[in-house]
Design a protein around this motif. Structure first.
Motif, mmCIF file in Angstrom:
data_model
loop_
_atom_site.group_PDB
_atom_site.id
_atom_site.type_symbol
_atom_site.label_atom_id
_atom_site.label_comp_id
_atom_site.label_asym_id
_atom_site.label_seq_id
_atom_site.Cartn_x
_atom_site.Cartn_y
_atom_site.Cartn_z
ATOM 1 N N PHE A 60 0.814 -1.221 0.000
ATOM 2 C CA PHE A 60 0.000 0.000 0.000
ATOM 3 C C PHE A 60 0.846 1.269 0.000
ATOM 4 O O PHE A 60 1.992 1.279 0.444
ATOM 5 C CB PHE A 60 -0.901 0.009 1.233
ATOM 6 N N VAL A 61 0.214 2.311 -0.467
ATOM 7 C CA VAL A 61 0.851 3.618 -0.491
ATOM 8 C C VAL A 61 -0.240 4.673 -0.291
ATOM 9 O O VAL A 61 -1.406 4.398 -0.586
ATOM 10 C CB VAL A 61 1.622 3.796 -1.828
ATOM 11 N N GLY A 62 0.139 5.818 0.248
ATOM 12 C CA GLY A 62 -0.902 6.816 0.502
ATOM 13 C C GLY A 62 -0.346 8.226 0.569
ATOM 14 O O GLY A 62 0.872 8.440 0.443
ATOM 15 N N PRO A 63 -1.228 9.197 0.774
ATOM 16 C CA PRO A 63 -0.845 10.615 0.814
ATOM 17 C C PRO A 63 0.248 10.877 1.852
ATOM 18 O O PRO A 63 0.262 10.239 2.900
ATOM 19 C CB PRO A 63 -2.140 11.327 1.227
ATOM 20 N N THR A 64 1.071 11.794 1.585
ATOM 21 C CA THR A 64 2.255 12.232 2.346
ATOM 22 C C THR A 64 3.440 11.283 2.173
ATOM 23 O O THR A 64 4.536 11.576 2.657
ATOM 24 C CB THR A 64 2.018 12.434 3.871
ATOM 25 N N GLN A 65 3.222 10.166 1.489
ATOM 26 C CA GLN A 65 4.355 9.284 1.190
ATOM 27 C C GLN A 65 4.996 9.791 -0.109
ATOM 28 O O GLN A 65 5.111 9.071 -1.108
ATOM 29 C CB GLN A 65 3.874 7.838 1.089
ATOM 30 N N ASP A 66 5.439 11.019 -0.042
ATOM 31 C CA ASP A 66 5.867 11.746 -1.240
ATOM 32 C C ASP A 66 7.077 11.127 -1.931
ATOM 33 O O ASP A 66 7.218 11.206 -3.139
ATOM 34 C CB ASP A 66 6.234 13.185 -0.855
ATOM 35 N N HIS A 67 7.952 10.532 -1.123
ATOM 36 C CA HIS A 67 9.204 10.073 -1.718
ATOM 37 C C HIS A 67 9.000 8.811 -2.549
ATOM 38 O O HIS A 67 9.536 8.699 -3.651
ATOM 39 C CB HIS A 67 10.247 9.862 -0.617
ATOM 40 N N ILE A 68 8.210 7.867 -2.041
ATOM 41 C CA ILE A 68 7.952 6.673 -2.853
ATOM 42 C C ILE A 68 7.050 7.023 -4.031
ATOM 43 O O ILE A 68 7.223 6.478 -5.134
ATOM 44 C CB ILE A 68 7.342 5.524 -1.988
ATOM 45 N N LEU A 69 6.125 7.962 -3.828
ATOM 46 C CA LEU A 69 5.227 8.341 -4.926
ATOM 47 C C LEU A 69 6.000 9.028 -6.048
ATOM 48 O O LEU A 69 5.785 8.749 -7.229
ATOM 49 C CB LEU A 69 4.106 9.236 -4.391
ATOM 50 N N ALA A 70 6.939 9.902 -5.664
ATOM 51 C CA ALA A 70 7.738 10.585 -6.685
ATOM 52 C C ALA A 70 8.621 9.584 -7.429
ATOM 53 O O ALA A 70 8.764 9.644 -8.655
ATOM 54 C CB ALA A 70 8.602 11.669 -6.023
ATOM 55 N N LEU A 71 9.183 8.675 -6.682
ATOM 56 C CA LEU A 71 10.046 7.666 -7.306
ATOM 57 C C LEU A 71 9.249 6.796 -8.274
ATOM 58 O O LEU A 71 9.693 6.528 -9.402
ATOM 59 C CB LEU A 71 10.693 6.800 -6.214
ATOM 60 N N ALA A 72 8.061 6.377 -7.835
ATOM 61 C CA ALA A 72 7.229 5.534 -8.694
ATOM 62 C C ALA A 72 6.876 6.274 -9.978
ATOM 63 O O ALA A 72 6.962 5.716 -11.082
ATOM 64 C CB ALA A 72 5.964 5.117 -7.944
ATOM 65 N N GLN A 73 6.521 7.531 -9.826
ATOM 66 C CA GLN A 73 6.156 8.317 -11.003
ATOM 67 C C GLN A 73 7.327 8.408 -11.978
ATOM 68 O O GLN A 73 7.185 8.187 -13.169
ATOM 69 C CB GLN A 73 5.737 9.714 -10.549
ATOM 70 N N GLU A 74 8.477 8.671 -11.413
ATOM 71 C CA GLU A 74 9.674 8.789 -12.247
ATOM 72 C C GLU A 74 9.961 7.481 -12.980
ATOM 73 O O GLU A 74 10.423 7.470 -14.117
ATOM 74 C CB GLU A 74 10.838 9.156 -11.316
ATOM 75 N N LEU A 75 9.668 6.362 -12.314
ATOM 76 C CA LEU A 75 9.950 5.060 -12.913
ATOM 77 C C LEU A 75 8.786 4.553 -13.766
ATOM 78 O O LEU A 75 8.816 3.433 -14.263
ATOM 79 C CB LEU A 75 10.264 4.036 -11.808
ATOM 80 N N GLY A 76 7.754 5.382 -13.892
ATOM 81 C CA GLY A 76 6.613 4.998 -14.719
ATOM 82 C C GLY A 76 5.729 3.936 -14.092
ATOM 83 O O GLY A 76 5.098 3.146 -14.798
ATOM 84 N N VAL A 77 5.697 3.882 -12.764
ATOM 85 C CA VAL A 77 4.815 2.941 -12.081
ATOM 86 C C VAL A 77 3.608 3.732 -11.567
ATOM 87 O O VAL A 77 3.760 4.630 -10.747
ATOM 88 C CB VAL A 77 5.536 2.233 -10.910
ATOM 89 N N ASP A 78 2.437 3.387 -12.068
ATOM 90 C CA ASP A 78 1.222 4.130 -11.700
ATOM 91 C C ASP A 78 0.601 3.584 -10.425
ATOM 92 O O ASP A 78 0.835 2.435 -10.043
ATOM 93 C CB ASP A 78 0.185 4.042 -12.831
#
Lengths: 454, 454
Positions: A60-78
């Motif tokens: 799971f992932v959620g709001p304020t978990q900015d670092h994993i969310l940014a990394l996922a976005q950069e790696l193209g993981v939605d």
């Protein structure tokens, strides 16, 4: 294998890979040494026969978990939202009660639960995430277990039992296994620099730590990180020994040896202290790490042709007050190509059920699902489980825990650099320790530390 | 080195050596693999320049410690009484007060201390030494720390501080680091099958655990055991890996490998889990061992030409309520060829003083001695110390500790045989766990277990 690099990273979980990436991008040579034959650590995809991917570890992932969310976005993981429509189910005393929101409307518990909820948030707001030992009441809060605190705060013992359903997936342990301060620190860390952590964010689905999941499974993130790092990642290379010299360190094992200017440790505390350190780790670090055993948490999941409970107006999320399953979630893939119910079995439930024969445990898990969403749950098309405690290169999960006295007495050593060695791993994070976001944050910090020291 | 034996023993402390002796005497082939370049583990002699021998580790022995006493007698190692004539000294608030007996006559503490003393003994009498988790109030007593219990039992916080002087040499930790049940179990174990354990026996000098010492130093015992075992003891052979097969096990490391029918582990829990087990240890065992970190205890000793305090009518035994030294003993050799004062520096004192420069710590220790026995103590002819926490092959001392929840939740696995592997080491003893006597008892039991299984 014999190599000389700027930095050797121990462990190819998200934290180690993020650290390595930071170094590689800064033009430094780096090698990541991983004991397993795969990357990801406590992050592990599980493929179903029909090709659907789900997770056996962190999901799971959620709001304020900015670092994993940014990394996922950069790696193209939605990401996609965890299914949270319809009613949750509260199973107690043989009855299933539908409800919405965080706390089930159990009238025998609600007065207590409201106070507990309020006070946990209130106390957590006084715990600095980067220095829980410096909280104004650190000594007092670290001198009692979370269980002690429940006992002195609540009227009905059933309240603690209900909260166990929330705690278990977070720590894989019992309230007596952790100090009140430890738990408040986890709550305080369920946020970011601008949004203080709260109990709701740590335990909630919509808007909380269970808000969303990753399309294709969370392990895509370490897999893609590793792909970019290429042959900088060495699998099947458990590090057995680290020798520190005046101007370099040698990291070795059956795989050979790596000479490095700096070392980053990105494995759980219990695996870090199992390495043969020469010279031995400073007492402050060693004493702390040895007092950080992992929680014990299994994931047990049943697969159905479709998420049949949704048609009944159920979210698939449930809290149960007895039996091996205390909390369950709908972890079906986003395209609805299968229905998957996930149970967490941790703490004393892991102890009492984890070593029984699989069919016995499966039947008990399916019976629990049936109590919550109806008898169709007993007829899955598939079932799988993952026991992190018996994973040689994890020793437990989801996170390391600390009992009474550890944070106040020894916590300050958590991120201390020891000679040429820097400390990553989600346990060393300030925010979201124990989560993928904490792993990214810790990896970024360790990488910056090592870069500055090179 | 490649060998095939009936039993491989990991660790050449007293426990491992006793186990090996039992097997050798029964005509079985055995190899003891020891990581260090010496035998004895936490039992270590220290020689003074004048040839006098004293101990840097376990030293004392007392009534009901029948197993170590019988072994010593058999090996021709004599005992002599710890010096206990004259007055003890109680140093509090800058004043030194002479007293006799166990508890110092501090009027502000005595009412509390009397109750604490009584209740500890009373509660300990209900704890089965072989199954503390089965005590009638096990859950209750394991749910709170010893500190919690002091807080709810005493009126004056100074009482707990006084008892710290007794606890520190026993566990090398703070009252919040252990559960009440753990400490009661230690008390219950300070006896034998016909004499129930008591607080006095665990903490007393005359008639207690500090009653006597060994002529020539306690390490004579493992040294003589090893001598008898001859080349069955292999030094510099840290075991890194144990692989269990259907009908044998392979124990290996840089030294080579040993194939054995049974394996006996006789090292502290933290070192046992650092071994790479294949298959991994059962969860019940692994979770327990990982929750058994060692206490932290240093020995600091000053050497004088003679035990000058005796002429002043002082025993050399002292309790101090502040500073790095909370308890001190006269550990002069029996022939009076030197005077030696020993300080224990453990728990938070180890944490706060153990990593400072030696001269600073030495001065503080000598100042503490001076407070108790007068200014001549600041002018020793020698000073030595031993820090067990930074000993690579001990990781601490004197014994492993367990915090809140561990014994009741996971304690039952302590002596469980895991496949072909038996568990020795003083921590697995019923009586006198943490002492040399417990080490002997555990070694004898493990040896008998392995013999029965061969």
């Amino acid at each position: 294998m014999e190599s000389t690099v700027d930095v050797a990273v121990i462990g190819a979980g998200i934290s180690g890979l993020v650290a390595a990436r930071g170094l590689a991008e800064a033009g430094r040579s780096v090698l990541v040494l991983e004991a397993r034959d795969r990357v990801g650590g406590r992050v592990l995809n599980h493929s179903l026969p029909n090709g659907t991917v789900t997770e056996a570890g962190a999901a799971f992932v959620g709001p304020t978990q900015d670092h994993i969310l940014a990394l996922a976005q950069e790696l193209g993981v939605d990401t996609f939202p965890e299914y949270a429509d319809g009613d949750n189910v509260y199973v107690s005393g043989g009855h299933a009660l539908r409800y919405t929101g965080t706390l089930p409307p159990d009238l025998l518990i609600l007065p207590d639960a409201t106070i507990v909820h309020l006070r946990l948030n209130q106390m957590a707001s006084h715990v600095p995430v980067d220095a829980p030992w410096a909280a104004p009441k650190a000594a007092e809060w670290d001198a009692i277990s979370l269980h002690d605190w429940f006992r002195s705060t609540t009227f009905n013992p059933a309240t603690e039992n209900l909260f166990l359903s929330f705690l278990e997936p977070l720590i894989g342990a019992e309230p007596q296994d952790v100090s009140l301060l430890y738990f408040l620190w986890l709550m305080a860390g369920a946020g970011n620099e601008t949004n203080p952590g709260t109990f709701d964010r740590s335990s909630g689905v919509r808007g909380g730590a269970q808000d969303s999941r990753f399309v294709g499974g969370s392990q895509l993130i370490p897999l893609r990180l590793a792909e970019k790092l290429g042959d900088r990642v060495v699998l099947n290379a458990p590090v057995r020994r680290v020798v520190q010299y005046d101007d370099h360190a040698v990291v070795s094992g059956e795989f050979g040896s790596v000479t490095a200017k700096r070392v980053i440790v990105a494995v759980p505390p219990q695996l870090a202290v199992a390495i043969d350190w020469d010279p031995v780790l400073p007492a402050a670090k060693s004493v702390l790490l040895r007092r950080m055993p992992m929680g014990a948490l299994m994931k047990c999941a049943a697969v159905y042709p479709a998420p049949f409970w949704r048609a009944d107006g159920l979210s698939g999320m449930g809290l149960l007050t007895a039996g091996p399953v205390r909390s369950m979630f709908d972890v079906s893939p986003p395209d609805g190509s299968a229905g998957i119910l996930l149970a967490f079995v941790g703490g004393y439930r892991r102890r009492d059920w984890g070593d029984r024969p699989l069919p016995e445990r499966r039947d008990a898990v399916l019976a629990a699902f049936a109590e919550a969403v109806g008898p169709r749950a007993t007829q899955p098309s598939g079932y799988f489980e993952q026991d992190w405690t018996t994973e040689r290169w994890s020793t437990g999960g989801p996170v390391a825990i600390t009992g009474v006295g550890t944070i106040s007495g020894y916590g300050q050593a958590i991120r201390t650099v020891t000679g040429r060695v820097h400390w990553a791993g989600t346990e060393t994070s300030t925010y979201w320790a124990g989560y993928m976001d904490g792993a990214v944050r810790a990896g970024e910090r360790a990488s910056a530390e090592a870069l500055a020291a090179l």
